[in-house]
Design an enzyme around this catalytic site. Sequence first.
Site, short mmCIF file in Angstrom:
data_model
loop_
_atom_site.label_atom_id
_atom_site.label_comp_id
_atom_site.label_asym_id
_atom_site.label_seq_id
_atom_site.Cartn_x
_atom_site.Cartn_y
_atom_site.Cartn_z
N ARG A 104 1.19 -1.29 -0.18
CA ARG A 104 -0.09 0.08 -0.26
C ARG A 104 0.94 1.60 0.31
O ARG A 104 1.94 1.51 1.08
CB ARG A 104 -1.04 -0.10 1.24
N THR A 108 -0.72 7.71 -1.51
CA THR A 108 -2.49 8.00 -1.53
C THR A 108 -2.74 6.30 -1.18
O THR A 108 -4.00 6.75 -1.15
CB THR A 108 -2.04 7.99 -3.19
N ASP A 200 -5.57 -7.71 12.96
CA ASP A 200 -4.70 -8.65 11.45
C ASP A 200 -4.45 -9.51 11.76
O ASP A 200 -3.82 -10.91 11.97
CB ASP A 200 -3.26 -7.59 11.39
N ASP A 203 -0.35 -10.98 10.77
CA ASP A 203 -0.05 -10.76 12.37
C ASP A 203 0.23 -12.24 13.30
O ASP A 203 1.00 -12.79 13.65
CB ASP A 203 0.55 -8.95 12.53
N1 URA Z 1 -6.28 -6.87 6.89
C1 URA Z 1 -6.34 -7.39 7.95
O1 URA Z 1 -6.20 -8.49 8.06
N2 URA Z 1 -7.44 -7.10 9.25
C2 URA Z 1 -8.73 -6.40 9.14
O2 URA Z 1 -9.23 -6.10 9.91
C3 URA Z 1 -8.44 -5.03 7.82
C4 URA Z 1 -7.72 -5.97 6.82
#
Ligand code: URA
Length: 209
Positions: A104, A108, A200, A203
């Site tokens: 990402r 932007t 996430d 993670d």
């Molecule tokens: N990506 C993730 O890993 N978790 C989210 O809640 C949104 C995007």
Amino acid sequence: MGKFEILDHPLIQHKLTIIRNENCGTREFRQVVNEIAELMAYEVSRDMPLEDVEVKTPVAVATEKQLAGKKVVIVPILRAGLGMVDGILELIPAAKVGHIGMYRDEETLQPHEYFVKMPEDLGSREMIIVDPMLATGGSAIMAVDALKKRGAKTIKFVCLVAAPEGVKALREKHPDIDVYAASLDDHLNEDGYIVPGLGDAGDRLFGTK
Ligand code: URA
């Protein structure tokens, strides 16, 4: 218009609750994500076409069924999509695996592809893009763009948790693809996390922060 299906089999729902729990550790999270992906693959492959084939059993010759359709390519979006690949391979062991990496842009906030490695002849294959989280839809849209640009015609997108915003964006941009989720959650928060979601996914799968 492609379909949008919530795969709410009781086992899928039960396992999803396990990984939503913030106390679910890396090892269990990784294991259960693969189990959910395997169960989802069972549902996602329900419409695969069959053809007749003659088989000689120890008792008689019979006309039975075998898969007739396009060969499957699983396409994880790096990195969290990797967590779903082994589970799907349990059910579709002959599938090839293509990879798409995106980052990402900090300014932007737009996703950009930095790595695409696919088998040949995508037009004759069934592509199953996997990413645990369909949040804004940005990466999913870019992944579909990347596959279509390389000739893919039959594309499914499979995620564990979807936000309404992501489903809408993906289906508006690519109305022809089928989208499957184990859950349609409530919304995206201001940090881009799905609520209630599971945090996430990358993670939690890889034990990073
Ligand atoms: N990506 C993730 O890993 N978790 C989210 O809640 C949104 C995007």
